[in-house]
Scaffold this motif. Structure first.
Motif, short mmCIF file in Angstrom:
data_model
loop_
_atom_site.label_atom_id
_atom_site.label_comp_id
_atom_site.label_asym_id
_atom_site.label_seq_id
_atom_site.Cartn_x
_atom_site.Cartn_y
_atom_site.Cartn_z
N ALA A 259 0.83 -1.21 0.00
CA ALA A 259 0.00 0.00 0.00
C ALA A 259 0.86 1.26 0.00
O ALA A 259 0.55 2.24 -0.70
N GLU A 260 1.94 1.24 0.76
CA GLU A 260 2.84 2.39 0.81
C GLU A 260 3.47 2.67 -0.55
O GLU A 260 3.59 3.84 -0.97
N ILE A 261 3.88 1.61 -1.26
CA ILE A 261 4.49 1.78 -2.58
C ILE A 261 3.49 2.36 -3.57
O ILE A 261 3.82 3.26 -4.35
N VAL A 262 2.26 1.85 -3.53
CA VAL A 262 1.23 2.37 -4.43
C VAL A 262 0.94 3.85 -4.13
O VAL A 262 0.86 4.68 -5.04
N GLU A 263 0.80 4.18 -2.86
CA GLU A 263 0.53 5.57 -2.48
C GLU A 263 1.67 6.50 -2.89
O GLU A 263 1.45 7.66 -3.23
N GLN A 264 2.88 5.98 -2.88
CA GLN A 264 4.05 6.78 -3.24
C GLN A 264 4.12 7.07 -4.74
O GLN A 264 4.49 8.17 -5.16
N HIS A 265 3.74 6.08 -5.56
CA HIS A 265 3.97 6.19 -7.00
C HIS A 265 2.72 6.46 -7.83
O HIS A 265 2.84 6.87 -8.99
N ILE A 266 1.53 6.24 -7.29
CA ILE A 266 0.31 6.40 -8.05
C ILE A 266 -0.49 7.58 -7.48
O ILE A 266 -0.87 7.55 -6.30
N PRO A 267 -0.78 8.60 -8.27
CA PRO A 267 -1.49 9.79 -7.77
C PRO A 267 -2.91 9.44 -7.31
O PRO A 267 -3.57 8.57 -7.88
N GLU A 333 5.01 -1.07 -8.45
CA GLU A 333 6.18 -1.90 -8.19
C GLU A 333 7.24 -1.71 -9.26
O GLU A 333 8.44 -1.68 -8.97
N ARG A 334 6.81 -1.55 -10.51
CA ARG A 334 7.77 -1.31 -11.58
C ARG A 334 8.49 0.02 -11.36
O ARG A 334 9.70 0.13 -11.58
N LYS A 335 7.75 1.04 -10.92
CA LYS A 335 8.37 2.34 -10.64
C LYS A 335 9.29 2.28 -9.43
O LYS A 335 10.26 3.04 -9.33
N GLU A 336 8.98 1.40 -8.51
CA GLU A 336 9.81 1.26 -7.30
C GLU A 336 11.19 0.74 -7.63
O GLU A 336 12.17 1.07 -6.97
N GLY A 337 11.29 -0.06 -8.68
CA GLY A 337 12.60 -0.56 -9.07
C GLY A 337 12.66 -2.07 -9.13
O GLY A 337 11.67 -2.78 -8.95
N ARG A 338 13.83 -2.56 -9.35
CA ARG A 338 14.07 -3.97 -9.59
C ARG A 338 13.78 -4.81 -8.35
O ARG A 338 14.12 -4.43 -7.24
N ALA A 339 13.17 -5.95 -8.57
CA ALA A 339 12.88 -6.86 -7.47
C ALA A 339 12.88 -8.30 -7.99
O ALA A 339 12.72 -8.54 -9.19
N LEU A 340 13.07 -9.25 -7.08
CA LEU A 340 12.93 -10.65 -7.43
C LEU A 340 11.45 -10.99 -7.43
O LEU A 340 10.76 -10.83 -6.42
N LYS A 341 10.93 -11.46 -8.58
CA LYS A 341 9.51 -11.76 -8.71
C LYS A 341 9.27 -13.25 -8.45
O LYS A 341 9.88 -14.10 -9.11
N HIS A 342 8.39 -13.54 -7.53
CA HIS A 342 8.04 -14.93 -7.24
C HIS A 342 6.52 -15.07 -7.29
O HIS A 342 5.82 -14.63 -6.39
#
Length: 464
Positions: A259-267, A333-342
């Motif tokens: 939720a924090e990542i979405v709030e940070q990157h999505i208006p 999540e894409r805007k947040e940067g690289r991550a290991l996707k599982h």
């Protein structure tokens, strides 16, 4: 290759091909930006006959084909390699709705139809097509079937596999296979269409499909629940199903970190609670006018402290805002940067155990890892993504990523789960297919590939 290219141009006509680098660019990189390839030409046939002719020409020339739908996949399954010798075949122009049979609850569409358009046409016929996912405005039904897509309604309606009644497929030698029978009961031999669902274009190119429709579920009630632990979500869902039966349409879990990542990157997206909670569930229930029943069930969950807080959308606008939060996760999540996707699944009864043991496992592997977890509780599918420190050198990032991924997949396998729940195998996970589906199962998959595509023309380098 020059002779083949001219032959392909003559098959699809002036509107059906491009070699322009700018036009090709978006088709040569996967949605996540991890895989990038090249091609001398992308052809866009306008009919099944043209697809078959393209395949025959490539087969005769010994050229490989990469079928492509909306190119929204997460595992690089629709991207050509770097050789520059593979022909990309886009199904985008094949986007016709061929037949809607409301009485039979079925719809026949070409593979290039977007998922959103299939949903819309079904609604116009007062029917419901339940496959739903974040990329539905862009992804194409052929790609959905080729990857056996899931989405938010799997718990009630199943994956794409459960929604396919018949398929039209072009095989590796250009033969057109037609299993477009809109039947619910057919025991005549092998169910051949099932071979191509989830095969990611390695056994044939899906050109059309007959899909199962359902009665309209009626007005939806959307609710956002706050939870202390992710394991609680399984118990809450069980209680809801006991009281509401099959009227729970979707049940989506995500962490506060998500939720924090979405709030940070999505208006203009935010949680409606006054305080933060560790976990959340966003749900839809088709309860019609029986609003009091859902209110009663949820309030009982609050009283027993299984649910910490709850917000029920008062209207469609509020419901859309809540669902925008969930549907924006992939983009944020894409805007947040690289991550290991599982993209994993476990039996529902073991989801709590997986999350608990997974957290402990990550802590033991590296204390500086960040977890981004969300998923579909109704079908046991979790997107268990891990962020490594940003300052790691590339070689260390790769080595650590492999170590963490294998450890997590080993845990999933131990719990009777799957390392690939809804995004397919593509390029990203083919090494794990051999590791976790080895033996007779893996050998049979290879035998099917060799039998249907002996020259390895169709989407080589994917799955195997």
């Amino acid at each position: 290759m020059t002779e083949l290219i001219e032959r392909l141009k003559s098959i699809v006509g002036t509107r059906g091909w491009t070699a322009d680098p700018q036009e090709l660019g978006p088709h040569l990189v996967d949605w996540r930006g991890v895989y990038e390839g090249s091609t001398p030409i992308m052809v866009s046939p306008a009919s099944t006959g043209e697809v078959a002719a393209v395949v025959r020409a490539c087969h005769a020339a010994g050229a490989s084909i990469v079928p492509q739908g909306g190119n929204t996949g997460m595992c690089g399954g629709a991207v050509p390699d770097t050789s520059g010798d593979q022909v990309v075949v886009s199904l985008a122009r094949m986007n016709r709705v061929c037949n809607v049979d409301a009485d039979n609850f079925s719809i026949e569409v070409e593979a290039g139809c977007t998922l959103e358009s299939v949903q819309r046409i079904a609604r116009q016929a007062h029917r419901f097509f339940p496959l739903s996912l974040s990329a539905e405005g862009t992804c194409q039904i052929g790609g959905n079937i080729a990857t056996n897509a899931g989405g938010i309604n799997v718990g009630r309606y199943g994956t794409a596999r459960a929604l396919v009644m018949g398929l039209e497929v072009v095989l590796a030698d250009g033969t057109i296979l037609d299993t477009q029978r809109a039947l619910r009961k057919d025991t005549a031999g092998y169910d051949i269409k099932q071979l191509f669902i989830g095969s990611e274009g390695t056994l044939g190119i899906i050109t059309a499909a007959t899909l199962r429709l359902f009665p309209e579920p009626g007005p939806m009630t959307t609710a956002l629940l706050a939870l202390e632990t992710a394991a609680t979500a399984v118990a809450v869902l069980a209680n809801l199903k006991t009281r509401l039966h099959d009227r729970v349409e979707s049940f989506e879990l995500f962490s506060n970190r998500v939720a924090e990542i979405v709030e940070q990157h999505i208006p203009d997206v935010s949680l409606p609670f006054g305080e933060r909670h560790p976990w959340y569930v966003l749900m839809d229930a088709a309860i019609g006018d029986d609003q009091e029943l859902l209110n009663d069930v949820l309030m009982r969950q609050v009283e027993t402290q299984q649910v910490l807080d709850v917000v029920i959308a008062k209207n469609a606008g509020e419901a859309d805002r809540l669902w925008r939060l969930r549907h924006s996760v992939a983009e944020a999540e894409r805007k947040e940067g690289r991550a290991l996707k599982h993209d994993v699944s476990v039996p529902l009864s073991r989801m709590g155990e997986f999350l608990e043991r997974g957290d402990a496992l990550l802590a033991s592997l590296r204390p500086d890892l960040q977890l981004i977890a969300f998923g579909h509780v109704g079908d046991g599918n979790l997107h268990y993504n891990v962020v490594l420190p940003r300052d790691l050198p590339e070689d260390e990032w790769m080595a650590e990523g492999e170590r963490i991924t294998v450890a997590l997949y080993d845990l999933v396998n131990e719990l009777g789960g799957s390392f690939s729940a809804e995004h397919g195998v593509g390029q990203a996970k083919k090494v794990y297919l051999r590791r976790y589906r080895g033996g007779a199962e893996f050998e049979l998959m290879k035998l099917l590939k060799k039998g249907l595509d002996p020259a390895n023309t169709l989407n080589p380098g994917k799955i195997f």
